[in-house]
Design a protein around this motif. Structure first.
Motif, PDB file in Angstrom:
ATOM      1  N   GLY A 121      12.965 -49.310  40.940  1.00  0.00           N
ATOM      2  CA  GLY A 121      12.851 -48.030  40.232  1.00  0.00           C
ATOM      3  C   GLY A 121      11.750 -48.067  39.170  1.00  0.00           C
ATOM      4  O   GLY A 121      11.355 -49.138  38.700  1.00  0.00           O
ATOM      5  N   TRP A 122      11.306 -46.868  38.820  1.00  0.00           N
ATOM      6  CA  TRP A 122      10.220 -46.750  37.826  1.00  0.00           C
ATOM      7  C   TRP A 122      10.742 -45.961  36.630  1.00  0.00           C
ATOM      8  O   TRP A 122      10.758 -44.740  36.638  1.00  0.00           O
ATOM      9  N   ALA A 123      11.207 -46.699  35.641  1.00  0.00           N
ATOM     10  CA  ALA A 123      11.767 -46.055  34.442  1.00  0.00           C
ATOM     11  C   ALA A 123      10.693 -45.956  33.369  1.00  0.00           C
ATOM     12  O   ALA A 123       9.656 -46.609  33.463  1.00  0.00           O
ATOM     13  N   HIS A 133       3.146 -46.470  25.178  1.00  0.00           N
ATOM     14  CA  HIS A 133       4.510 -46.688  25.652  1.00  0.00           C
ATOM     15  C   HIS A 133       4.612 -46.586  27.182  1.00  0.00           C
ATOM     16  O   HIS A 133       3.957 -45.747  27.779  1.00  0.00           O
ATOM     17  N   GLY A 134       5.464 -47.413  27.749  1.00  0.00           N
ATOM     18  CA  GLY A 134       5.858 -47.205  29.138  1.00  0.00           C
ATOM     19  C   GLY A 134       5.502 -48.321  30.101  1.00  0.00           C
ATOM     20  O   GLY A 134       4.686 -49.194  29.817  1.00  0.00           O
ATOM     21  N   ASN A 135       6.172 -48.268  31.252  1.00  0.00           N
ATOM     22  CA  ASN A 135       5.916 -49.210  32.350  1.00  0.00           C
ATOM     23  C   ASN A 135       4.739 -48.714  33.175  1.00  0.00           C
ATOM     24  O   ASN A 135       4.800 -47.612  33.733  1.00  0.00           O
ATOM     25  N   SER A 136       3.701 -49.528  33.306  1.00  0.00           N
ATOM     26  CA  SER A 136       2.588 -49.096  34.173  1.00  0.00           C
ATOM     27  C   SER A 136       2.981 -49.150  35.632  1.00  0.00           C
ATOM     28  O   SER A 136       2.318 -48.520  36.463  1.00  0.00           O
ATOM     29  N   VAL A 137       3.982 -49.940  35.955  1.00  0.00           N
ATOM     30  CA  VAL A 137       4.423 -50.055  37.355  1.00  0.00           C
ATOM     31  C   VAL A 137       5.954 -50.064  37.401  1.00  0.00           C
ATOM     32  O   VAL A 137       6.603 -50.331  36.388  1.00  0.00           O
ATOM     33  N   PRO A 138       6.533 -49.784  38.576  1.00  0.00           N
ATOM     34  CA  PRO A 138       7.987 -49.866  38.705  1.00  0.00           C
ATOM     35  C   PRO A 138       8.492 -51.302  38.473  1.00  0.00           C
ATOM     36  O   PRO A 138       7.938 -52.242  39.054  1.00  0.00           O
ATOM     37  N   ARG A 139       9.536 -51.404  37.624  1.00  0.00           N
ATOM     38  CA  ARG A 139      10.084 -52.745  37.308  1.00  0.00           C
ATOM     39  C   ARG A 139      11.609 -52.746  37.201  1.00  0.00           C
ATOM     40  O   ARG A 139      12.201 -53.751  36.855  1.00  0.00           O
ATOM     41  N   PHE A 140      12.244 -51.596  37.458  1.00  0.00           N
ATOM     42  CA  PHE A 140      13.690 -51.476  37.242  1.00  0.00           C
ATOM     43  C   PHE A 140      14.408 -51.898  38.529  1.00  0.00           C
ATOM     44  O   PHE A 140      14.477 -51.141  39.498  1.00  0.00           O
ATOM     45  N   ALA A 316       3.425 -32.135  27.245  1.00  0.00           N
ATOM     46  CA  ALA A 316       3.005 -33.370  27.931  1.00  0.00           C
ATOM     47  C   ALA A 316       2.894 -34.474  26.894  1.00  0.00           C
ATOM     48  O   ALA A 316       2.481 -34.209  25.762  1.00  0.00           O
ATOM     49  N   PRO A 317       3.236 -35.713  27.212  1.00  0.00           N
ATOM     50  CA  PRO A 317       3.752 -36.202  28.491  1.00  0.00           C
ATOM     51  C   PRO A 317       5.273 -36.321  28.509  1.00  0.00           C
ATOM     52  O   PRO A 317       5.801 -37.217  29.158  1.00  0.00           O
ATOM     53  N   LEU A 318       5.975 -35.430  27.821  1.00  0.00           N
ATOM     54  CA  LEU A 318       7.442 -35.574  27.741  1.00  0.00           C
ATOM     55  C   LEU A 318       8.111 -34.967  28.981  1.00  0.00           C
ATOM     56  O   LEU A 318       8.812 -33.963  28.902  1.00  0.00           O
ATOM     57  N   PHE A 319       7.844 -35.581  30.103  1.00  0.00           N
ATOM     58  CA  PHE A 319       8.455 -35.153  31.363  1.00  0.00           C
ATOM     59  C   PHE A 319       9.662 -36.051  31.637  1.00  0.00           C
ATOM     60  O   PHE A 319       9.775 -37.131  31.051  1.00  0.00           O
ATOM     61  N   PRO A 320      10.542 -35.641  32.542  1.00  0.00           N
ATOM     62  CA  PRO A 320      11.705 -36.490  32.820  1.00  0.00           C
ATOM     63  C   PRO A 320      11.291 -37.922  33.158  1.00  0.00           C
ATOM     64  O   PRO A 320      10.378 -38.131  33.967  1.00  0.00           O
ATOM     65  N   GLY A 321      11.945 -38.877  32.500  1.00  0.00           N
ATOM     66  CA  GLY A 321      11.698 -40.290  32.824  1.00  0.00           C
ATOM     67  C   GLY A 321      10.447 -40.870  32.195  1.00  0.00           C
ATOM     68  O   GLY A 321       9.966 -41.910  32.642  1.00  0.00           O
TER      69      GLY A 321
END
Ligand SMILES: Cc1cc2nc3c(=O)[nH]c(=O)nc-3n(C[C@H](O)[C@H](O)[C@H](O)COP(=O)(O)OP(=O)(O)OC[C@H]3O[C@@H](n4cnc5c(N)ncnc54)[C@H](O)[C@@H]3O)c2cc1C
Length: 552
Positions: A121-123, A133-140, A316-321
């Motif tokens: 998953g990509w959280a 902030h944030g994951n550049s790639v899926p890590r969940f 932007a960028p406050l989209f879901p997830g």
């Protein structure tokens, strides 16, 4: 007086279980003390989704994801935003933890029988720049078996140690004090609570029927955070997130009461970063509650349109997830403590997941037959449909006018106007036919669908929200849901707790949420997700190994 054990662990949650099993495996005697009954062993982790932050795993590589320690550390540091003197140990923990997640973590768990669902998953996708902030790639990485699947190997090891006489449980024993002599910890004292057969997760009696003391060379505090105690959450609420919400729901059972944090502080331990916490903004009231104010977090895919209480789309960028605390800060700046998703049946079907083991019977029950339906089913997963039908925060209508008037009715206000909402949805819908667009959320959808995992089970094919073929329309009122405590007791890498005089307190260790998942705040201000269970494992392991070694 003779010791009752080499080490006492306060708390039979994941951090406590990991620490205790390491101590027993090192040939030392350990007592695990917990205020709840045996039926609640495993604490919050049992209820969790079982998501784990792993870096450059075989699961990622199979899906074409190129991850590395350097990329993950860059993401962690950009997310944490460490900026205080008190961040010395948290930062060192962060470096060590990312190395663990990129190295030993997966194999160590796998050797104990832990398995992972193959779609990563990509959280917390961020949306700022590469250093933000944030994951550049899926890590969940979701545990096959969710929360129970992560507790199971450690519970098994604990029960084996119990049989061998290395480990003892003292359930319904609530620690009220740390016993200290000349600045060193020498045991715990507290109350024996009356027996209670309350089902796991339900509130249990606090009637005291006796008292106890237990002595040992070392005590590990693994008592969890404060998320079940809304008074403490409000008391520690940071001004940078606005006023504390008037209305909140609980993402954790009532035993996450923060009481032991005060007790440990009173014994001289140094609590740092108490203003850092991790609460969700996509909370829905549970129609079938287990604990008081029980709320569930929607783990949203990227397509739902998100509006504040006045009907303005989140910027932007406050989209879901994308950025949980960015969203929390924005929502609290509106003067209201709730917001809205508007979506379609096609979106809910593919994109809504609910965090919690009991909300994912397919993954929790390790049923491939049921899990495969996430990709092929015509409707949403059963628990999501149940919320759609029974949840107090869900509205389902075919007509946008009727939807908006029902939203106003649910909020008990007339803040939303049909024209305003409709204009914003139509503007977004006009952009959906091209794959090169201006709307940043729609750009995100195209980006997400380049990842096979998202295309398969997480991101609906882009479509117009007002297209009746994708209906009915759904609105969800989103509440603030308390969950994690990011600050905690300052510790070194051996989980040894510092006192207010900045010296290590002899015999005192802290692990899991009570230690801010390591060091007093390994996450800094924000999390990349899936980092909490892993933080319990890493800090519990360090604490257990160090305490066993010190016990000689
Ligand atoms: C629904 C849900 C979903 C989640 N999903 C994820 C996920 O996917 N990924 C992730 O990384 N994290 C997730 N988490 C977070 C994670 O599960 C918790 O942060 C973690 O399990 C905390 O473990 P702990 O051992 O530190 O504390 P806890 O699990 O809270 O255990 C502490 C124990 O200490 C006992 N205790 C407290 N005070 C005393 C006292 N004075 N005397 C005796 N005993 C005491 C309590 O009864 C409890 O059993 C989720 C949490 C929930 C609730």
């Amino acid at each position: 007086m003779a010791d009752d054990a080499d080490v006492i662990v306060v708390g039979g949650g994941l951090a406590g279980l990991v620490a205790a099993t390491e101590i027993a495996d090192a040939g030392k005697r350990v007592i695990v003390v917990d205020q709840e009954g045996e039926q609640s062993l495993g604490g919050q982790a049992f209820w969790s989704f079982g998501g784990l932050f792993l870096v450059d795993s075989p699961e990622q590589r199979r899906l074409g994801i190129k991850d590395s320690y350097d990329l993950a550390l860059q993401d962690w540091m950009g997310t944490a935003g460490f900026d205080r003197d008190d961040d010395h140990w948290p930062k060192r923990w962060a470096e060590a933890y990312v190395a663990f997640a990129a190295g030993e973590k997966r194999d160590w768990l796998r050797a104990m029988g832990h398995r992972i669902f193959p779609v990563v998953g990509w959280a917390e996708r961020g949306g700022y720049d590469a250093m933000g902030h944030g994951n550049s790639v899926p890590r969940f990485h979701v545990t096959w078996g969710t929360g129970p699947g992560i507790v199971e190997p450690f519970e098994r090891r604990a029960r084996e140690a119990l049989k061998k006489g290395q480990l003892t449980f003292r359930f319904r024993h609530r620690v009220d004090t740390l016993m200290m002599t000349k600045g060193a910890v020498e045991g715990v004292g507290g109350s024996i609570l009356e027996a209670d057969n309350a089902e796991r997760g339900r509130s249990s009696s606090r009637k005291v029927v006796g008292d106890f003391t237990l002595r040992a060379q070392a005590v590990i505090v693994a008592s969890g955070g404060i998320g079940g105690n809304h008074d403490l959450v409000r008391q520690n609420w940071p001004p940078r997130l606005g006023e504390p919400p008037k209305f909140m729901i609980s993402g954790v059972p009532e035993h996450v009461d923060g009481r032991m944090i005060g007790i440990t502080e009173a014994a001289g331990a140094r609590l740092i970063n108490r203003d850092r916490m991790w609460h969700y903004v996509e909370g829905i009231r549970n129609w079938n509650p287990i604990w008081p104010r029980h709320g569930i977090r929607i783990l949203p895919g990227p397509s739902s349109m998100w509006f504040d209480a006045t009907g303005k789309r989140l910027p932007a960028p406050l989209f879901p997830g994308s950025d949980t605390l960015g969203q929390l800060e924005y929502i609290m700046s509106t003067g209201y403590d709730y917001s809205w998703f508007i979506l379609t049946q096609s979106i809910i079907k593919k994109e809504f997941a609910l965090s919690g083991s009991e909300q994912n019977p397919d993954l929790t029950g390790k049923s491939w037959r049921m899990t495969i339906k996430r990709a092929t089913n015509k409707g949403a997963p059963g628990p999501v449909e149940a919320f759609k039908q029974n949840g107090a925060d869900f509205i389902v209508r075919n007509d946008i006018g009727e939807l908006v008037s029902a939203m106003n009715k649910l909020a008990g206000s007339d803040l939303l106007t049909l024209e305003h909402i409709k204009a914003q949805i139509e503007a977004r819908d006009r952009e959906i036919t091209n794959s090169y667009v201006k709307d940043a959320q729609v750009m995100n959808l195209h980006n997400a669908r380049r990842y096979i995992g998202d295309r398969l089970i997480r991101t609906a094919r882009p479509h117009r929200i007002l297209d009746p073929d994708h209906g009915p329309l759904i609105a969800v009122k989103l509440n603030i849901l308390t969950r994690k405590t990011l600050g905690g007791f300052e510790t070194d890498l051996d989980s040894r707790v510092f006192g207010t005089d900045r010296q290590v307190i002899q015999g005192l260790y802290a692990a899991g949420e009570a230690a801010g998942f390591g060091g007093g705040g390994v996450h800094g201000y924000r999390s990349l997700e899936g980092t909490f269970l892993g933080g319990c494992i890493f800090s519990g392991r360090n604490a257990g190994r160090a305490a066993a070694k010190a016990a000689g």
